[in-house]
Design an enzyme around this catalytic site. Structure first.
Site, PDB file in Angstrom:
ATOM      1  N   GLN A   1       0.831  -1.205   0.000  1.00 55.72           N
ATOM      2  CA  GLN A   1       0.000   0.000   0.000  1.00 55.72           C
ATOM      3  C   GLN A   1       0.871   1.263   0.000  1.00 55.72           C
ATOM      4  O   GLN A   1       0.457   2.327  -0.411  1.00 55.72           O
ATOM      5  CB  GLN A   1      -0.937  -0.100   1.215  1.00 55.72           C
ATOM      6  CG  GLN A   1      -1.421   1.167   1.837  1.00 55.72           C
ATOM      7  CD  GLN A   1      -0.624   1.541   3.078  1.00 55.72           C
ATOM      8  OE1 GLN A   1       0.515   1.134   3.247  1.00 55.72           O
ATOM      9  NE2 GLN A   1      -1.225   2.337   3.935  1.00 55.72           N
TER      10      GLN A   1
ATOM     11  N   LYS B   1      13.699  -7.467   0.197  1.00 57.32           N
ATOM     12  CA  LYS B   1      13.369  -6.118  -0.267  1.00 57.32           C
ATOM     13  C   LYS B   1      14.499  -5.517  -1.103  1.00 57.32           C
ATOM     14  O   LYS B   1      14.252  -4.844  -2.098  1.00 57.32           O
ATOM     15  CB  LYS B   1      13.079  -5.195   0.924  1.00 57.32           C
ATOM     16  CG  LYS B   1      11.710  -5.429   1.525  1.00 57.32           C
ATOM     17  CD  LYS B   1      11.354  -4.369   2.542  1.00 57.32           C
ATOM     18  CE  LYS B   1       9.982  -4.687   3.119  1.00 57.32           C
ATOM     19  NZ  LYS B   1       9.603  -3.770   4.212  1.00 57.32           N
TER      20      LYS B   1
ATOM     21  N   CYS C   1       4.616   1.995  11.689  1.00 57.27           N
ATOM     22  CA  CYS C   1       3.643   2.175  10.601  1.00 57.27           C
ATOM     23  C   CYS C   1       2.784   0.928  10.448  1.00 57.27           C
ATOM     24  O   CYS C   1       1.598   1.009  10.153  1.00 57.27           O
ATOM     25  CB  CYS C   1       4.360   2.462   9.289  1.00 57.27           C
ATOM     26  SG  CYS C   1       4.976   4.135   9.201  1.00 57.27           S
TER      27      CYS C   1
ATOM     28  N   CYS D   1      -4.484 -11.165  19.320  1.00 52.27           N
ATOM     29  CA  CYS D   1      -4.714  -9.869  18.665  1.00 52.27           C
ATOM     30  C   CYS D   1      -4.096  -9.959  17.275  1.00 52.27           C
ATOM     31  O   CYS D   1      -4.101 -11.031  16.670  1.00 52.27           O
ATOM     32  CB  CYS D   1      -4.149  -8.714  19.489  1.00 52.27           C
ATOM     33  SG  CYS D   1      -2.364  -8.717  19.651  1.00 52.27           S
TER      34      CYS D   1
END
Ligand SMILES: [Zn+2]
Length: 361
Positions: free
Chosen positions: A50, A64, A167, A319
Protein backbone atom coordinates in the site's frame (compact mmCIF):
# COMPACT_ATOMS: atom_id res chain seq x y z
CA UNK A 1 25.42 19.06 -18.45
CA UNK A 2 27.49 20.24 -15.51
CA UNK A 3 24.64 19.50 -13.10
CA UNK A 4 23.94 16.08 -14.58
CA UNK A 5 27.62 15.20 -14.24
CA UNK A 6 27.53 16.17 -10.57
CA UNK A 7 24.46 13.98 -10.02
CA UNK A 8 26.14 11.06 -11.80
CA UNK A 9 29.24 11.36 -9.64
CA UNK A 10 27.23 11.38 -6.37
CA UNK A 11 26.65 8.30 -4.23
CA UNK A 12 23.71 7.97 -1.85
CA UNK A 13 23.08 5.40 0.88
CA UNK A 14 19.40 4.74 1.47
CA UNK A 15 18.70 3.22 4.90
CA UNK A 16 15.57 1.14 4.32
CA UNK A 17 13.85 0.06 1.09
CA UNK A 18 10.36 0.53 2.52
CA UNK A 19 7.79 3.35 2.43
CA UNK A 20 10.21 6.28 2.29
CA UNK A 21 12.99 4.35 0.57
CA UNK A 22 10.71 3.46 -2.36
CA UNK A 23 10.11 6.93 -3.84
CA UNK A 24 13.54 8.15 -2.75
CA UNK A 25 15.46 5.39 -4.54
CA UNK A 26 13.20 5.41 -7.61
CA UNK A 27 13.53 9.17 -8.17
CA UNK A 28 17.26 9.10 -7.47
CA UNK A 29 17.70 6.32 -10.02
CA UNK A 30 15.60 8.22 -12.54
CA UNK A 31 17.65 11.36 -11.91
CA UNK A 32 20.85 9.41 -12.61
CA UNK A 33 22.52 9.33 -9.19
CA UNK A 34 25.67 7.32 -9.92
CA UNK A 35 25.62 4.84 -7.07
CA UNK A 36 22.72 3.98 -4.78
CA UNK A 37 23.30 1.78 -1.72
CA UNK A 38 20.30 0.05 -0.15
CA UNK A 39 20.37 -1.18 3.45
CA UNK A 40 17.53 -3.60 4.13
CA UNK A 41 17.39 -7.20 5.32
CA UNK A 42 13.59 -7.46 5.41
CA UNK A 43 11.26 -9.52 3.23
CA UNK A 44 8.46 -8.00 1.12
CA UNK A 45 5.10 -8.63 2.80
CA UNK A 46 1.72 -8.21 1.13
CA UNK A 47 0.76 -5.59 3.72
CA UNK A 48 3.72 -3.39 2.63
CA UNK A 49 2.44 -2.80 -0.88
CA UNK A 50 0.00 0.00 0.00
CA UNK A 51 2.97 2.34 0.51
CA UNK A 52 6.19 0.57 -0.59
CA UNK A 53 5.70 1.15 -4.31
CA UNK A 54 9.14 -0.07 -5.35
CA UNK A 55 7.78 -3.62 -4.75
CA UNK A 56 4.87 -5.35 -6.50
CA UNK A 57 2.60 -8.30 -5.76
CA UNK A 58 5.02 -10.67 -7.50
CA UNK A 59 7.78 -9.59 -5.10
CA UNK A 60 5.95 -10.77 -1.95
CA UNK A 61 8.31 -13.14 -0.13
CA UNK A 62 11.46 -11.78 -1.80
CA UNK A 63 14.23 -9.81 -0.13
CA UNK A 64 13.37 -6.12 -0.27
CA UNK A 65 16.88 -5.24 -1.43
CA UNK A 66 16.73 -7.60 -4.40
CA UNK A 67 13.22 -6.56 -5.34
CA UNK A 68 14.18 -2.87 -5.11
CA UNK A 69 17.35 -3.36 -7.16
CA UNK A 70 15.33 -4.92 -9.97
CA UNK A 71 12.94 -1.96 -10.07
CA UNK A 72 15.81 0.55 -10.02
CA UNK A 73 17.62 -1.26 -12.83
CA UNK A 74 14.51 -1.20 -14.98
CA UNK A 75 14.15 2.55 -14.38
CA UNK A 76 17.82 3.27 -15.09
CA UNK A 77 20.29 0.49 -15.93
CA UNK A 78 23.13 3.03 -15.75
CA UNK A 79 22.87 3.31 -11.96
CA UNK A 80 25.15 1.16 -9.82
CA UNK A 81 22.87 -0.34 -7.16
CA UNK A 82 24.72 -1.82 -4.17
CA UNK A 83 22.87 -4.06 -1.72
CA UNK A 84 23.71 -4.18 1.97
CA UNK A 85 21.43 -7.00 3.10
CA UNK A 86 22.19 -6.58 6.78
CA UNK A 87 20.67 -4.95 9.82
CA UNK A 88 22.55 -1.68 10.27
CA UNK A 89 24.43 -2.02 13.56
CA UNK A 90 27.11 -0.34 15.62
CA UNK A 91 29.54 -2.91 14.21
CA UNK A 92 28.93 -2.23 10.51
CA UNK A 93 27.44 1.31 10.25
CA UNK A 94 30.65 3.32 10.00
CA UNK A 95 32.14 1.02 7.39
CA UNK A 96 28.99 1.03 5.23
CA UNK A 97 28.26 4.77 5.53
CA UNK A 98 31.90 5.73 4.92
CA UNK A 99 31.60 4.77 1.26
CA UNK A 100 28.84 7.26 0.37
CA UNK A 101 28.53 11.04 -0.07
CA UNK A 102 25.00 11.44 1.29
CA UNK A 103 22.88 9.31 3.65
CA UNK A 104 19.09 9.25 3.60
CA UNK A 105 17.11 8.02 6.58
CA UNK A 106 14.15 5.93 5.47
CA UNK A 107 13.99 3.85 8.63
CA UNK A 108 10.95 3.17 10.78
CA UNK A 109 12.56 2.47 14.15
CA UNK A 110 14.34 4.52 16.77
CA UNK A 111 17.49 2.43 17.30
CA UNK A 112 18.38 2.63 13.58
CA UNK A 113 17.45 6.32 13.46
CA UNK A 114 19.80 7.24 16.33
CA UNK A 115 22.49 4.95 14.94
CA UNK A 116 22.24 6.57 11.48
CA UNK A 117 22.37 10.03 13.04
CA UNK A 118 25.40 9.30 15.20
CA UNK A 119 27.36 7.57 12.44
CA UNK A 120 26.65 10.45 10.03
CA UNK A 121 27.77 13.08 12.56
CA UNK A 122 30.96 11.15 13.34
CA UNK A 123 31.73 10.75 9.62
CA UNK A 124 30.57 14.29 8.67
CA UNK A 125 28.00 13.02 6.14
CA UNK A 126 24.74 14.88 5.52
CA UNK A 127 21.78 12.88 6.89
CA UNK A 128 18.59 13.56 4.94
CA UNK A 129 15.88 12.80 7.47
CA UNK A 130 12.22 11.95 7.01
CA UNK A 131 9.60 10.27 9.16
CA UNK A 132 5.92 9.49 8.79
CA UNK A 133 3.04 8.42 10.97
CA UNK A 134 -0.65 8.10 10.14
CA UNK A 135 -1.47 11.43 8.39
CA UNK A 136 1.63 13.40 9.31
CA UNK A 137 5.26 13.55 8.29
CA UNK A 138 8.41 15.59 8.79
CA UNK A 139 11.68 16.17 6.98
CA UNK A 140 14.99 17.91 7.58
CA UNK A 141 18.68 17.66 6.77
CA UNK A 142 20.95 16.99 9.74
CA UNK A 143 24.50 18.15 9.14
CA UNK A 144 26.41 19.75 12.03
CA UNK A 145 29.43 20.03 9.72
CA UNK A 146 27.34 22.31 7.48
CA UNK A 147 26.24 24.48 10.43
CA UNK A 148 22.94 22.78 11.38
CA UNK A 149 21.83 20.57 14.26
CA UNK A 150 21.68 16.78 14.43
CA UNK A 151 18.73 14.53 15.29
CA UNK A 152 19.83 14.41 18.93
CA UNK A 153 19.69 18.21 19.19
CA UNK A 154 16.01 17.88 18.29
CA UNK A 155 15.17 14.67 20.17
CA UNK A 156 17.83 14.01 22.84
CA UNK A 157 15.99 10.94 24.18
CA UNK A 158 13.97 8.27 22.37
CA UNK A 159 10.36 7.74 23.48
CA UNK A 160 9.78 4.81 25.85
CA UNK A 161 9.50 1.52 23.92
CA UNK A 162 5.94 0.69 22.91
CA UNK A 163 4.78 4.34 23.19
CA UNK A 164 5.01 5.04 19.47
CA UNK A 165 3.51 2.33 17.26
CA UNK A 166 5.27 1.50 13.99
CA UNK A 167 3.64 2.17 10.60
CA UNK A 168 2.67 -1.49 10.51
CA UNK A 169 0.85 -1.18 13.85
CA UNK A 170 -0.37 2.42 13.78
CA UNK A 171 -1.06 2.66 10.08
CA UNK A 172 0.02 5.30 7.61
CA UNK A 173 -1.74 6.93 4.68
CA UNK A 174 -0.10 5.20 1.70
CA UNK A 175 0.73 8.39 -0.23
CA UNK A 176 2.37 10.06 2.78
CA UNK A 177 5.78 8.40 2.35
CA UNK A 178 5.51 9.46 -1.31
CA UNK A 179 5.25 13.11 -0.28
CA UNK A 180 7.93 13.04 2.44
CA UNK A 181 10.21 10.74 0.39
CA UNK A 182 10.03 13.11 -2.59
CA UNK A 183 11.02 15.97 -0.31
CA UNK A 184 14.03 13.93 0.84
CA UNK A 185 14.96 13.09 -2.77
CA UNK A 186 14.71 16.81 -3.61
CA UNK A 187 17.11 17.68 -0.78
CA UNK A 188 19.55 15.01 -1.98
CA UNK A 189 19.60 16.40 -5.52
CA UNK A 190 20.09 19.94 -4.17
CA UNK A 191 23.01 18.75 -2.03
CA UNK A 192 24.51 16.95 -5.03
CA UNK A 193 24.14 20.07 -7.17
CA UNK A 194 25.18 22.52 -4.44
CA UNK A 195 22.11 24.58 -5.31
CA UNK A 196 19.30 26.27 -3.42
CA UNK A 197 18.58 26.58 0.29
CA UNK A 198 18.68 23.19 1.95
CA UNK A 199 16.67 22.00 4.96
CA UNK A 200 19.79 22.26 7.15
CA UNK A 201 18.55 24.02 10.30
CA UNK A 202 14.88 23.70 9.31
CA UNK A 203 12.24 21.08 10.09
CA UNK A 204 9.27 20.86 7.74
CA UNK A 205 6.08 19.41 9.25
CA UNK A 206 3.35 18.18 6.93
CA UNK A 207 -0.24 17.34 7.79
CA UNK A 208 -2.07 15.51 5.00
CA UNK A 209 -5.56 15.86 6.51
CA UNK A 210 -5.27 19.66 6.62
CA UNK A 211 -2.95 19.73 3.58
CA UNK A 212 -0.73 22.14 5.50
CA UNK A 213 3.02 22.60 5.77
CA UNK A 214 4.67 24.20 8.78
CA UNK A 215 8.32 25.07 9.23
CA UNK A 216 10.34 25.19 12.43
CA UNK A 217 13.78 26.72 12.75
CA UNK A 218 16.26 24.36 14.35
CA UNK A 219 19.45 25.33 16.11
CA UNK A 220 22.36 23.18 17.07
CA UNK A 221 22.18 22.50 20.82
CA UNK A 222 25.52 23.47 22.41
CA UNK A 223 24.71 20.84 25.10
CA UNK A 224 24.11 18.07 22.52
CA UNK A 225 26.03 14.97 23.69
CA UNK A 226 27.03 14.26 20.09
CA UNK A 227 27.51 17.52 18.15
CA UNK A 228 27.60 19.97 21.10
CA UNK A 229 30.54 21.98 22.36
CA UNK A 230 31.63 19.26 24.79
CA UNK A 231 30.43 15.98 23.25
CA UNK A 232 30.28 12.96 25.55
CA UNK A 233 29.62 10.50 22.72
CA UNK A 234 32.82 9.70 20.83
CA UNK A 235 31.75 6.51 19.10
CA UNK A 236 28.73 4.34 18.39
CA UNK A 237 26.83 2.89 21.36
CA UNK A 238 24.31 0.07 21.97
CA UNK A 239 21.19 1.58 20.37
CA UNK A 240 18.73 -1.13 21.42
CA UNK A 241 19.75 -0.53 25.01
CA UNK A 242 19.59 3.27 24.53
CA UNK A 243 16.03 2.90 23.21
CA UNK A 244 15.07 0.53 26.04
CA UNK A 245 14.62 -2.51 23.82
CA UNK A 246 15.59 -5.84 25.36
CA UNK A 247 18.46 -7.72 23.73
CA UNK A 248 17.58 -10.18 20.95
CA UNK A 249 17.78 -13.50 22.88
CA UNK A 250 15.29 -12.29 25.51
CA UNK A 251 12.77 -11.59 22.73
CA UNK A 252 13.06 -15.01 21.14
CA UNK A 253 13.00 -16.91 24.45
CA UNK A 254 9.66 -18.39 25.35
CA UNK A 255 7.68 -15.84 27.36
CA UNK A 256 6.01 -17.40 30.40
CA UNK A 257 2.72 -15.69 29.53
CA UNK A 258 2.71 -16.70 25.86
CA UNK A 259 1.48 -19.65 23.83
CA UNK A 260 2.04 -20.34 20.13
CA UNK A 261 -0.61 -20.41 17.39
CA UNK A 262 -0.16 -24.19 17.31
CA UNK A 263 -1.26 -24.35 20.96
CA UNK A 264 -4.16 -22.05 20.14
CA UNK A 265 -5.21 -24.44 17.36
CA UNK A 266 -5.14 -27.36 19.81
CA UNK A 267 -7.38 -25.41 22.19
CA UNK A 268 -9.84 -24.60 19.39
CA UNK A 269 -9.84 -28.17 18.01
CA UNK A 270 -10.36 -29.75 21.38
CA UNK A 271 -13.12 -28.08 23.44
CA UNK A 272 -12.57 -30.65 26.21
CA UNK A 273 -9.44 -28.76 27.19
CA UNK A 274 -11.79 -26.05 28.42
CA UNK A 275 -9.73 -23.20 27.02
CA UNK A 276 -11.55 -20.22 25.55
CA UNK A 277 -9.85 -18.10 22.90
CA UNK A 278 -10.78 -14.41 22.71
CA UNK A 279 -9.76 -11.79 20.16
CA UNK A 280 -8.98 -8.30 21.51
CA UNK A 281 -8.59 -6.49 18.18
CA UNK A 282 -11.02 -3.77 17.04
CA UNK A 283 -14.24 -4.45 15.05
CA UNK A 284 -12.86 -3.10 11.74
CA UNK A 285 -9.96 -5.54 11.97
CA UNK A 286 -12.35 -8.39 12.79
CA UNK A 287 -14.20 -7.57 9.56
CA UNK A 288 -11.01 -8.06 7.55
CA UNK A 289 -9.86 -11.28 9.14
CA UNK A 290 -11.19 -13.59 11.83
CA UNK A 291 -10.74 -17.10 13.12
CA UNK A 292 -13.84 -19.28 13.19
CA UNK A 293 -15.23 -19.64 16.71
CA UNK A 294 -13.16 -16.87 18.32
CA UNK A 295 -15.32 -14.09 19.79
CA UNK A 296 -14.33 -10.43 19.70
CA UNK A 297 -13.74 -8.48 22.93
CA UNK A 298 -11.92 -5.32 21.75
CA UNK A 299 -9.11 -4.12 24.03
CA UNK A 300 -10.68 -0.63 24.01
CA UNK A 301 -13.88 -2.01 25.57
CA UNK A 302 -12.21 -4.38 28.03
CA UNK A 303 -12.38 -1.99 31.01
CA UNK A 304 -16.22 -2.03 30.67
CA UNK A 305 -16.74 -5.55 29.35
CA UNK A 306 -14.40 -7.70 31.41
CA UNK A 307 -17.15 -8.28 33.98
CA UNK A 308 -18.88 -10.51 31.41
CA UNK A 309 -15.83 -12.80 31.43
CA UNK A 310 -15.21 -15.50 34.05
CA UNK A 311 -12.11 -14.88 36.19
CA UNK A 312 -11.75 -18.64 36.77
CA UNK A 313 -11.96 -19.58 33.09
CA UNK A 314 -8.75 -20.29 31.15
CA UNK A 315 -8.34 -17.79 28.29
CA UNK A 316 -5.97 -17.58 25.34
CA UNK A 317 -5.92 -13.95 24.21
CA UNK A 318 -5.20 -13.15 20.57
CA UNK A 319 -4.71 -9.87 18.66
CA UNK A 320 -2.97 -8.93 15.40
CA UNK A 321 0.67 -9.47 16.34
CA UNK A 322 0.78 -10.34 20.04
CA UNK A 323 1.39 -6.91 21.60
CA UNK A 324 -2.14 -5.82 22.47
CA UNK A 325 -2.93 -9.32 23.75
CA UNK A 326 -0.14 -8.92 26.32
CA UNK A 327 -1.68 -5.59 27.36
CA UNK A 328 -5.08 -7.27 27.71
CA UNK A 329 -3.48 -10.07 29.72
CA UNK A 330 -1.87 -7.57 32.10
CA UNK A 331 -5.16 -5.71 32.53
CA UNK A 332 -7.22 -8.87 33.17
CA UNK A 333 -4.65 -10.19 35.61
CA UNK A 334 -4.97 -6.97 37.59
CA UNK A 335 -8.73 -7.67 37.74
CA UNK A 336 -8.07 -11.05 39.36
CA UNK A 337 -8.12 -13.36 36.31
CA UNK A 338 -5.90 -16.36 37.00
CA UNK A 339 -5.49 -18.47 33.86
CA UNK A 340 -4.38 -16.27 30.99
CA UNK A 341 -2.05 -16.72 28.04
CA UNK A 342 -1.27 -14.35 25.17
CA UNK A 343 -1.03 -15.84 21.68
CA UNK A 344 2.41 -15.03 20.27
CA UNK A 345 2.23 -13.46 16.80
CA UNK A 346 -1.58 -13.23 16.94
CA UNK A 347 -3.73 -13.64 13.84
CA UNK A 348 -0.75 -12.73 11.60
CA UNK A 349 1.13 -15.83 12.80
CA UNK A 350 -2.10 -17.84 12.46
CA UNK A 351 -2.36 -16.76 8.80
CA UNK A 352 1.31 -17.66 8.21
CA UNK A 353 1.46 -20.97 10.04
CA UNK A 354 -2.03 -22.44 10.34
CA UNK A 355 -4.50 -21.11 7.79
CA UNK A 356 -3.26 -19.30 4.65
CA UNK A 357 -6.84 -18.40 3.69
CA UNK A 358 -7.00 -15.88 6.57
CA UNK A 359 -6.18 -12.48 5.04
CA UNK A 360 -3.20 -10.51 6.34
CA UNK A 361 -3.43 -6.76 6.72
ZN1 LIG B 1 23.37 17.39 17.99
Amino acid sequence: MAGQKRICSTSVLCIGAGGLGSPIAMYLAAAGIGRIGLVDFDIVDFSNLQRQIIHGTEDVGRHKGESARETLRSINPGVDVVLHSVRLSSENALEIIQGYDIVVDGTDNFPTRYLTNDACVLLKKPNVYGSIFRFEGQASVFAPHLGGPCYRCLYPEPPPPGMVPSCAEGGVLGVLPGIIGCMQATEILKLALGKGTSLVGRLVLFNALDMKFKELKLRRDPQCPLCGDHPSIQGLIDYDQFCGIPAEPAQTDAHPDEVTVQEMKKALDNPKLGIQVIDVREPDEYQIARIEGVPLVPLSTLPQKFTALDPNQQYYISCKSGIRSLKALKFLREQGFKYLKSVKGGISAWADEIDHSVPKY
